[in-house]
Design an enzyme around this catalytic site. Structure first.
Site: not given
Length: 259
Positions: A102, A163, A189-190, A211-212
């Site tokens: 990635k 995040g 993301a997001g 992830n977050t």
């Protein structure tokens, strides 16, 4: 659909799950492994600069998540130039033999927004060097097409800032990217909650990376399980084809012939 009849295929590799999760921000590697199991994901992203893979004197990610069973996706988190990103992934290949990677090249620390000129430069260099590149990018259809034309194996536009948990902020551009793409499109993301993941999949995305949203949930294991179901539900909804939107009510039962 069941089993592998609706599989995700990236660079010739087949995956039953369309959810990809990260390996950062968890309290422990054990919690990370438990979240992975609950999510059903088969790919984990690994920030090479932040995760211990080799030092036996400290807990190692590989002791909890087996790279022989789960596909490790080395990433270039923390890189701000093409040269730095290319160097990082070449080191990853030497260390673990990884070629599916990635790529992310960031513009600044405040937004972690992708620096697209450097991203494209790095993508071309890595592809020429034999890597299969999944690329984090802006939600710009023009750059998405340039990255695909350069040979990227998957296009990964941000839903919103890394995040942030703000969800998909620009569904119009994401849909434009999907419509023109010949490789998988994965929102990266997001995502903050299960409905965000479902929305991304209902747009027609091939997968979601997060992830977050899981790692910083109050109950990461339960959230991982929720994300698993959200991605499946969103995909099923997209494949089923939603009803048309209407300006006025349309009764489920006919109005004629009432008693």
């Amino acid at each position: 659909m069941n089993g592998m009849t609706d599989a995700l295929v990236i660079a010739g590799r087949t995956f039953a799950s369309r959810l990809i999760i990260g390996t950062g921000k968890y309290k422990t590697y054990a919690e990370n492994a438990a979240a992975l199991e609950a999510s059903g994901a088969e790919i984990v992203t690994v920030a090479l600069r932040r995760v211990n893979l080799t030092d036996p004197s400290e807990p190692r990610l590989v002791d909890f998540i087996d790279p022989k069973i789960v596909t490790y996706l080395p990433n270039t988190a923390g890189c701000y130039t093409a040269d730095d990103a290319v160097r990082t992934l070449r080191l990853a290949r030497e260390a673990g033999g990884w070629t599916l990677v990635k790529l992310e090249v960031l513009a600044d620390q405040k937004t972690l927004y992708p620096e697209m000129e450097e991203t494209l430069k790095a993508a071309k260099a890595l592809i020429a060097d034999g890597f299969e590149v999944m690329v984090y990018c802006s939600d710009d259809p023009v750059y998405a097409r340039k990255l695909e034309d350069a040979g990227c194996a998957a296009i990964m536009p941000l839903g919103s800032l890394i995040g942030s948990g703000l969800g998909v902020q620009n569904p119009v551009n994401i849909r434009l990217i999907i419509e023109q793409a010949r490789v998988p499109v994965i929102v990266d993301a997001g995502v903050g909650c299960a409905s965000d993941a479902a929305i991304a999949m209902e747009l027609g995305c091939d997968g979601v990376l997060m992830n977050t949203a899981i790692a910083e949930a109050r109950d990461p294991i339960r959230m991982a399980r929720a994300m698993k179901h959200a991605v499946i539900a969103g995909r099923e909804s997209y494949l089923a084809g939603r009803m048309g939107k209407k300006r006025y009510a349309d009764p489920s039962s006919p109005l004629g012939g009432l008693i």
